[in-house]
Each structure stands twice: as structure tokens, then as C-alpha cells.
Write a protein that holds these residues in place. Structure first.
Motif, PDB file in Angstrom:
ATOM      1  N   LEU A   1      -1.107  28.771  21.223  1.00  0.00           N
ATOM      2  CA  LEU A   1       0.266  28.726  20.685  1.00  0.00           C
ATOM      3  C   LEU A   1       0.496  29.871  19.705  1.00  0.00           C
TER       4      LEU A   1
ATOM      5  N   TYR B   1      -2.015  29.213  16.745  1.00  0.00           N
ATOM      6  CA  TYR B   1      -3.090  28.231  16.820  1.00  0.00           C
ATOM      7  C   TYR B   1      -3.530  28.137  18.274  1.00  0.00           C
TER       8      TYR B   1
ATOM      9  N   GLU C   1       1.765  23.319   0.404  1.00  0.00           N
ATOM     10  CA  GLU C   1       2.768  22.258   0.571  1.00  0.00           C
ATOM     11  C   GLU C   1       2.240  20.899   0.096  1.00  0.00           C
TER      12      GLU C   1
ATOM     13  N   VAL D   1       2.740  31.531  17.020  1.00  0.00           N
ATOM     14  CA  VAL D   1       3.775  31.042  16.088  1.00  0.00           C
ATOM     15  C   VAL D   1       4.500  32.210  15.407  1.00  0.00           C
TER      16      VAL D   1
ATOM     17  N   ARG E   1      -0.635  30.729   5.385  1.00  0.00           N
ATOM     18  CA  ARG E   1      -2.050  30.539   5.730  1.00  0.00           C
ATOM     19  C   ARG E   1      -2.710  31.879   6.038  1.00  0.00           C
TER      20      ARG E   1
ATOM     21  N   ALA F   1      13.946  26.938   8.817  1.00  0.00           N
ATOM     22  CA  ALA F   1      13.922  25.517   9.147  1.00  0.00           C
ATOM     23  C   ALA F   1      12.480  25.049   9.318  1.00  0.00           C
ATOM     24  N   ASN F   2      12.311  23.754   9.391  1.00  0.00           N
ATOM     25  CA  ASN F   2      11.027  23.149   9.680  1.00  0.00           C
ATOM     26  C   ASN F   2      10.483  23.722  10.997  1.00  0.00           C
ATOM     27  N   GLY F   3       9.248  24.182  10.984  1.00  0.00           N
ATOM     28  CA  GLY F   3       8.632  24.699  12.212  1.00  0.00           C
ATOM     29  C   GLY F   3       8.868  26.184  12.449  1.00  0.00           C
ATOM     30  N   ALA F   4       9.553  26.858  11.548  1.00  0.00           N
ATOM     31  CA  ALA F   4       9.861  28.293  11.726  1.00  0.00           C
ATOM     32  C   ALA F   4       8.615  29.179  11.611  1.00  0.00           C
ATOM     33  N   GLY F   5       7.579  28.647  10.952  1.00  0.00           N
ATOM     34  CA  GLY F   5       6.339  29.426  10.807  1.00  0.00           C
ATOM     35  C   GLY F   5       6.058  29.848   9.373  1.00  0.00           C
ATOM     36  N   LYS F   6       6.763  29.273   8.407  1.00  0.00           N
ATOM     37  CA  LYS F   6       6.622  29.678   7.002  1.00  0.00           C
ATOM     38  C   LYS F   6       5.203  29.396   6.487  1.00  0.00           C
ATOM     39  N   SER F   7       4.748  28.170   6.679  1.00  0.00           N
ATOM     40  CA  SER F   7       3.407  27.828   6.178  1.00  0.00           C
ATOM     41  C   SER F   7       2.332  28.582   6.948  1.00  0.00           C
ATOM     42  N   THR F   8       2.583  28.851   8.230  1.00  0.00           N
ATOM     43  CA  THR F   8       1.627  29.628   9.028  1.00  0.00           C
ATOM     44  C   THR F   8       1.468  31.020   8.427  1.00  0.00           C
TER      45      THR F   8
HETATM   46  N1  LIG Z   1      -2.714  23.340  12.577  1.00  0.00           N
HETATM   47  C1  LIG Z   1      -1.816  23.535  13.576  1.00  0.00           C
HETATM   48  N2  LIG Z   1      -2.184  23.464  14.876  1.00  0.00           N
HETATM   49  C2  LIG Z   1      -1.289  23.671  15.859  1.00  0.00           C
HETATM   50  N3  LIG Z   1       0.003  23.980  15.670  1.00  0.00           N
HETATM   51  C3  LIG Z   1       0.425  24.055  14.396  1.00  0.00           C
HETATM   52  C4  LIG Z   1      -0.450  23.844  13.276  1.00  0.00           C
HETATM   53  N4  LIG Z   1       0.271  24.003  12.132  1.00  0.00           N
HETATM   54  C5  LIG Z   1       1.525  24.294  12.514  1.00  0.00           C
HETATM   55  N5  LIG Z   1       1.619  24.328  13.863  1.00  0.00           N
HETATM   56  C6  LIG Z   1       2.829  24.656  14.628  1.00  0.00           C
HETATM   57  O1  LIG Z   1       3.261  25.949  14.251  1.00  0.00           O
HETATM   58  C7  LIG Z   1       4.675  26.002  14.149  1.00  0.00           C
HETATM   59  C8  LIG Z   1       5.091  26.470  12.778  1.00  0.00           C
HETATM   60  O2  LIG Z   1       4.629  25.543  11.806  1.00  0.00           O
HETATM   61  P1  LIG Z   1       4.677  25.839  10.257  1.00  0.00           P
HETATM   62  O3  LIG Z   1       4.155  27.178   9.982  1.00  0.00           O
HETATM   63  O4  LIG Z   1       4.035  24.694   9.573  1.00  0.00           O
HETATM   64  O5  LIG Z   1       6.255  25.836   9.994  1.00  0.00           O
HETATM   65  P2  LIG Z   1       7.090  25.664   8.641  1.00  0.00           P
HETATM   66  O6  LIG Z   1       6.145  25.771   7.496  1.00  0.00           O
HETATM   67  O7  LIG Z   1       8.102  26.759   8.698  1.00  0.00           O
HETATM   68  O8  LIG Z   1       7.731  24.317   8.727  1.00  0.00           O
HETATM   69  C9  LIG Z   1       5.194  24.609  14.514  1.00  0.00           C
HETATM   70  O9  LIG Z   1       5.561  24.611  15.871  1.00  0.00           O
HETATM   71  C10 LIG Z   1       3.980  23.739  14.287  1.00  0.00           C
HETATM   72  O10 LIG Z   1       4.001  22.621  15.130  1.00  0.00           O
END
Ligand SMILES: Nc1ncnc2c1ncn2[C@@H]1O[C@H](COP(=O)(O)OP(=O)(O)O)[C@@H](O)[C@H]1O
Ligand SMILES: [Mg+2]
Length: 236
Positions: free
Chosen positions: A17, A14, A85, A19, A48, A38-45
Motif C-alpha cells: 500500500l 505499508y 497522536e 500512502v 512516521r 482529512a482522516n487517512g490523507a497520510g499525515k501521520s505516515t
Molecule cells: N500501520 C499501518 N498499516 C497499514 N496501513 C496503514 C497503517 N497506518 C496507516 N495506514 C493507512 O495509511 C493511510 C494514511 O493513514 P495516516 O497516515 O494515519 O493518515 P492521517 O494521519 O492523515 O489520518 C490510510 O489509508 C491508513 O489506513
């Protein structure tokens, strides 16, 4: 077996940043694969990127066609359908209406009705609640509806982003029984979960994402036995 999904060296983030740092991942036809982390690992990214919601570098092929730069609705029409999610059901529509929205890609009414019957058989609670406003249902029922709506799009790859998140253990059990039935029916599934124990009960293989990199991959049995997984994810 041919690959439904092939992700090679995918990097994304993003703004400034970063990821994801060069993620590789494959899903074969009929396979159920998990992405754990874990939370924040980048799974949802990662999800996307696969759904066309976030640009990435590297390569992602779905059914041997590139996903890079392709619009979200086109990817969904090709059959890569994600349950995000946040679920995103339409709270003011009924359960029935929500399901029909998911089936708009099927032009034939008879096809829509057949798939609708399959979805209602998989989630009998949705049949019971058919006329109810979706927003008035419990979190677990809304998750079932979100999955049901995705199934109405006849996915060739169903992608689930933490379906158990925020649900009571009993509801999670019921939900996962349905997920298992879907997997047993031969549907290709990519399951993202923080709950490692739960995910490894239903998938055959998994990738562990740490800090946007695949730290570990293997069969469900291998990962259950892995010292790293036991120490960091299973607390034993
Ligand atoms: N829309 C966004 N803008 C900026 N940073 C983001 C956004 N979405 C997620 N992040 C950051 O990207 C990293 C991975 O997030 P995410 O993919 O949601 O992790 P997970 O799904 O594994 O919990 C985290 O550090 C989060 O703060
Ligand atoms: Mg997430």
C-alpha cells in the motif's frame, strides 16, 4: 532564513500500500507550519517517516543532515521531537517523573531543572498536578504533559500530531493558547491537524495533504480565503 526541515519527493507506505506519493515540504527556522488533511490523507505516515519509524524513498533533511535510514532515537537526539497522536505518556509514573524522562538527554541537572521550570510555567496545571499519576489525569492534561515531555528534550523542531484530537472545545482552546505561546517564543513547529480553522489561527503557512499528495500550499491567510479549503475543510 535557513531550512530546519526539507522534504523532497518523499514516497512511503505499508507493504504494497503506497500512502505518500512524492511529498515536498519545507520548514524554515522559527517558522510554524501546518500539515492539514482529512482522516487517512497520510499525515501521520509522513510524520512516521520524519521520526525514523517508517522507511521512505526521496529525501528528507533535518538541519541539513539526511534522516533517511537514521534510527528514531538518533533523530530525536538531533532535535526533531514528535508528540504522537496517541501521546504515549507513562500512565503509572507521576507528572514530574514523566517530564524528567523527557529530559534525559540533558546531562546537567541544572539544565534539566531550568527547562522543567519553563515547561511548568507554560502549563501551570502540570505544576499543580506534579505528584499525580499521569494516567489519572484528563485527556487534555495528558496532552499537555506529552507536549511538556517533548519540550524537555529541547526540540529544534517540535512536531505535533493532532493535539486537539478527542478533546473538549474548552480544553482545546487552552491547549492552543499554550501552542501559540510556544510559537511566539520562536520555537520551530510542524503541526498536523484535521481541525483546519484551529491550525490556521496559529501557523503562518500550511500544506494541505490529499491522498498522500500536497494538493495545496500557501500562507494561513491565503488558505483561509481559498475556495477549495472553504468548500472542503471549512464547510462554507
Ligand atoms: N500501520 C499501518 N498499516 C497499514 N496501513 C496503514 C497503517 N497506518 C496507516 N495506514 C493507512 O495509511 C493511510 C494514511 O493513514 P495516516 O497516515 O494515519 O493518515 P492521517 O494521519 O492523515 O489520518 C490510510 O489509508 C491508513 O489506513
Ligand atoms: Mg493521523
Amino acid at each position: 532564513m535557513s531550512n530546519v526541515l526539507r522534504v523532497s519527493n518523499v514516497t512511503a507506505g505499508y507493504g504494497a500500500l503506497r500512502v505518500l506519493h512524492g511529498v515536498n515540504l519545507d520548514v524554515a527556522e522559527g517558522e510554524a507550519v501546518a500539515v492539514l488533511g482529512a482522516n487517512g490523507a497520510g499525515k501521520s505516515t509522513l510524520l512516521r517517516c520524519l521520526s525514523g519509524l517508517l522507511p521512505f524513498s526521496g529525501e528528507a533533511l533535518f538541519l541539513e543532515q539526511s534522516i533517511g535510514g537514521v534510527a528514531p532515537h538518533v533523530i530525536a537526539r538531533r532535535g526533531l521531537i514528535q508528540v504522537p497522536e496517541a501521546r504515549h505518556i507513562f500512565p503509572d509514573l507521576t507528572v514530574h517523573e514523566n517530564l524528567l524522562v523527557g529530559g534525559t538527554a540533558m546531562p546537567q541537572r541544572s539544565d534539566r531543572m531550568r527547562v522543567l521550570d519553563e515547561v511548568l510555567a507554560l502549563f501551570p496545571i502540570l505544576a499543580e498536578r506534579r505528584r499525580q499519576q499521569a494516567g489519572s489525569m484528563s485527556g487534555g492534561q495528558q496532552q499537555m504533559l506529552a507536549i511538556g515531555r517533548a519540550l524537555m528534550g529541547k526540540p529544534k523542531l517540535l512536531v505535533l500530531d493532532e493535539p486537539s484530537l478527542g478533546l473538549a472545545p474548552m480544553v482545546v482552546r487552552e491547549l492552543y493558547q499554550a501552542v501559540r505561546r510556544l510559537i511566539d517564543s520562536g520555537l520551530t513547529v510542524l503541526l498536523v491537524e484535521q481541525d483546519v480553522t484551529l491550525a490556521l489561527q496559529v501557523v503562518s503557512r500550511a500544506y494541505v495533504l490529499e491522498g498522500g499528495r500536497v494538493a495545496l500550499t500557501g500562507s494561513a491567510a491565503e488558505l483561509r480565503e481559498s475556495t477549495h479549503v472553504r468548500e472542503h475543510y471549512l464547510g462554507c
